[in-house]
Write a protein that holds these residues in place. Structure first.
Motif, mmCIF file in Angstrom:
data_model
loop_
_atom_site.group_PDB
_atom_site.id
_atom_site.type_symbol
_atom_site.label_atom_id
_atom_site.label_comp_id
_atom_site.label_asym_id
_atom_site.label_seq_id
_atom_site.Cartn_x
_atom_site.Cartn_y
_atom_site.Cartn_z
ATOM 1 N N THR A 19 0.845 -1.196 0.000
ATOM 2 C CA THR A 19 0.000 0.000 0.000
ATOM 3 C C THR A 19 0.880 1.245 0.000
ATOM 4 O O THR A 19 1.998 1.236 0.522
ATOM 5 N N GLN A 71 -5.142 4.422 -4.351
ATOM 6 C CA GLN A 71 -5.167 3.112 -3.716
ATOM 7 C C GLN A 71 -5.974 2.126 -4.564
ATOM 8 O O GLN A 71 -5.576 0.968 -4.736
ATOM 9 N N CYS A 74 -3.920 1.078 -7.535
ATOM 10 C CA CYS A 74 -2.888 0.119 -7.133
ATOM 11 C C CYS A 74 -3.471 -1.281 -6.945
ATOM 12 O O CYS A 74 -2.774 -2.290 -7.140
ATOM 13 N N GLU A 75 -4.725 -1.344 -6.558
ATOM 14 C CA GLU A 75 -5.365 -2.640 -6.340
ATOM 15 C C GLU A 75 -5.982 -3.205 -7.612
ATOM 16 O O GLU A 75 -6.610 -4.264 -7.584
#
Length: 565
Positions: A19, A71, A74-75
């Motif tokens: 993360t 975020q 990124c996922e």
């Protein structure tokens, strides 16, 4: 732009979870008045674009709307760009609207002004702490000896040293579960007396709110400086303080720790009945009587509160106190507790039988019943009363404990004043004073003072001090008394202050004699009922008529005259 750069400053990725880790937390970034939605403020200044990713809606470069959107990317989830987020673009337009610039700058200026005032206020508080530390610095070793004081003051100081939760320093006196003095409302006055007697001193750790300042508040200082923060002066102490808020320490000794032991030892020795003169023993008994009466009044107040009855009205407080002090001369505290319980129970029963009657009347009924029973208990020693052994939730005050347990080795609930008097050892004979010069012919005041000095049992010095206090506050209502009332009140106040200064040093009884002897110094004329006399003469006559028995010549001729009559 700077806000946006700080918002999007990426420190890296967490190795365990992958993360993103940001250089600053959102809550630590000041928007400087641009708005409360920091992601919108950041979007108004900069764009954070993800290389190699396109917006799924418009096909353009993917500019991030927030850290949460990054975020999601990124996922592996899709996210639209800033230009495709209508609510965000509307917020950006609102932020950069020129019409809001003046309002934003005004808000920023107001915030800066508030911060400047807060900083000045913090400096003011720091100055107050420095002034207190300098004014009340505790210096050891102390060169002076423990000063001579009155019995009441010494008992109060001993109680404070022995029953305080901590003596380094003594703090929170007004919040003790068992108070220093039975009437907690009088604790502040007692502490002030101990300070004036120099048995205690104010500790430099006392909060600044324990003192009266000039200027009184920071706001007043700012007003005096006409709003100029740089022109605010240093606060100073005029000398007044709030006794229950201050901290205290024992001032006489080689060190702060030893001072408590040394002052305690001095007070214990000075208060030993076997080392007292007859006058001092009488003062000791007067303090015992006061504490018995005040403990009874404390129970009376608590009983009213438990029974949901109002407090005693001011116009009845004096006779309630008088009845308690009178019965305290004869009966032990346990029996007086019984009288209090009877009186308050009768009031509660009357309240139940008469629910529509004002509850204040029930309190008056309790006072009346106690006054009646106290009179009977005083006049009829054979009236048997079942003594109470203790009151749940109301232990003796610290001063009561110190006197009865530590000094007299007696139970404050079971021991009466006559029993204390019988148990006292023979008094120490005071050194014979030089023979006084004979009073001039017609010097009635000198004769009165001499008679009072020779008969300490015939009068109560505490009543005289209380009478002066009443006279100092008295104001007559009638127009012709308005002017004279002020003169007499001012004169009584001067005599009362003289008494307060002398009593801790020479004793309460001797201080009263000095005050009476000083009354001729009050020479302002007053006219009362058509008669003109000096204010001091009027005050002396009033005190003598209310509290002091008139002197009687003890010659054989005088006795014959009385017998003949």
């Amino acid at each position: 732009m700077v806000i946006g750069e700080r918002y999007w400053a990426l420190a890296g990725f967490a190795p365990e979870l992958g993360t993103p880790v940001w250089c600053e937390k959102v809550k630590d970034i000041d928007t400087a008045g641009w708005g409360h939605q920091i992601y919108a403020v950041a979007a108004a200044g900069v764009r954070a674009v993800v290389a190699g990713r396109l917006c799924p809606q418009c096909g353009g470069p993917l500019s991030l709307t927030s850290r949460a959107a990054f975020q999601q990317v990124c996922e592996g989830y899709d996210s639209v760009c800033v230009d495709c987020n209508e609510s965000l673009t509307a917020a950006v337009r609102l932020i950069i609207d020129p019409a809001r610039k003046a309002k934003r700058e005004a808000a920023r200026a107001k915030a800066e002004e508030r911060n400047a005032v807060d900083s000045a206020h913090a400096r003011w508080k720091q100055l107050q702490r420095e002034v207190v530390a300098e004014e009340y610095a505790a210096v050891f070793p102390s060169n002076g000896e423990v000063p001579a004081s009155g019995v009441r003051e010494m008992v109060g100081a001993l109680a404070l040293l022995r029953y305080a939760p901590s003596t380094s320093p003594i703090a929170g006196v007004g919040s003790w579960p068992d108070p220093l003095y039975p009437d907690n409302g009088k604790t502040g006055s007692l502490l002030g007396t101990l300070i004036r007697a120099d048995l205690l001193r104010i500790h430099p750790s006392s909060p600044v709110t324990a003192f009266v300042w000039e200027p009184v508040t920071f706001e007043e200082a700012l007003h005096e400086a006409e709003g100029d923060l740089d022109a605010i002066g240093t606060p100073h102490l005029p000398g007044n303080f709030y006794p229950l808020a201050a901290h205290y320490y024992a001032p006489h000794g080689t060190s702060a720790g030893k001072a408590v032991e040394e002052v305690d030892a001095h007070l214990t020795g000075a208060l030993a009945p076997s080392e007292m003169t007859e006058a001092r023993q009488e003062d000791l008994l007067a303090v015992a009587r006061e504490l018995i009466a005040e403990e009874a009044l404390r129970y009376f107040t608590n009983r009213l509160d438990d029974l949901n009855l109002p407090a005693v009205p001011e116009n009845h407080a004096a006779r309630l106190s008088e009845a308690a002090y009178k019965v305290a001369e004869i009966r032990p505290l346990g029996e007086i507790y019984n009288l209090v319980w009877r009186a308050t129970r009768a009031a509660a029963e009357a309240a139940q039988k008469n629910p529509r009657a004002p509850r204040a009347h029930m309190t008056t009924h309790a006072v009346n019943r106690f006054e009646t029973d106290a009179q009977r208990a005083t006049a009829d020693p054979g009236w048997e009363l079942k003594p109470f052994t203790a009151i749940t939730g109301q232990g003796p005050a610290a001063m009561t404990r110190a006197l009865f347990y530590n000094l007299l080795d007696s139970d404050p609930v079971e021991t009466s004043l006559p029993q204390l008097r019988e148990a006292l050892p023979e008094p120490v004979v005071a050194p014979r004073a030089a023979e006084a010069a004979p009073a001039g012919e017609g010097d009635d005041l000198a004769a009165t003072v001499a008679w009072l000095h020779s008969r300490p049992d015939a009068w109560d010095p505490y009543l005289v001090a209380a009478g002066l206090s009443v006279l100092a506050e008295e104001r007559e209502d009638s127009p012709e008394w308005h002017y004279e009332g002020k003169i007499l009140a001012r004169g009584a106040g001067q005599l009362l202050r003289l008494h307060e200064r002398l009593a801790p040093v020479i004793g309460v009884r001797e201080a009263v004699l000095a005050v009476l002897a000083a009354t001729p110094m009050l020479v302002h004329p007053v006219t009362i009922d058509g008669m003109t006399l000096n204010s001091g003469t009027w005050i002396l006559d009033r005190i003598c008529s209310l509290f002091l028995a008139p002197p009687v010549e003890e010659t054989g001729d005088a006795e014959d005259d009385v017998q003949d009559e």
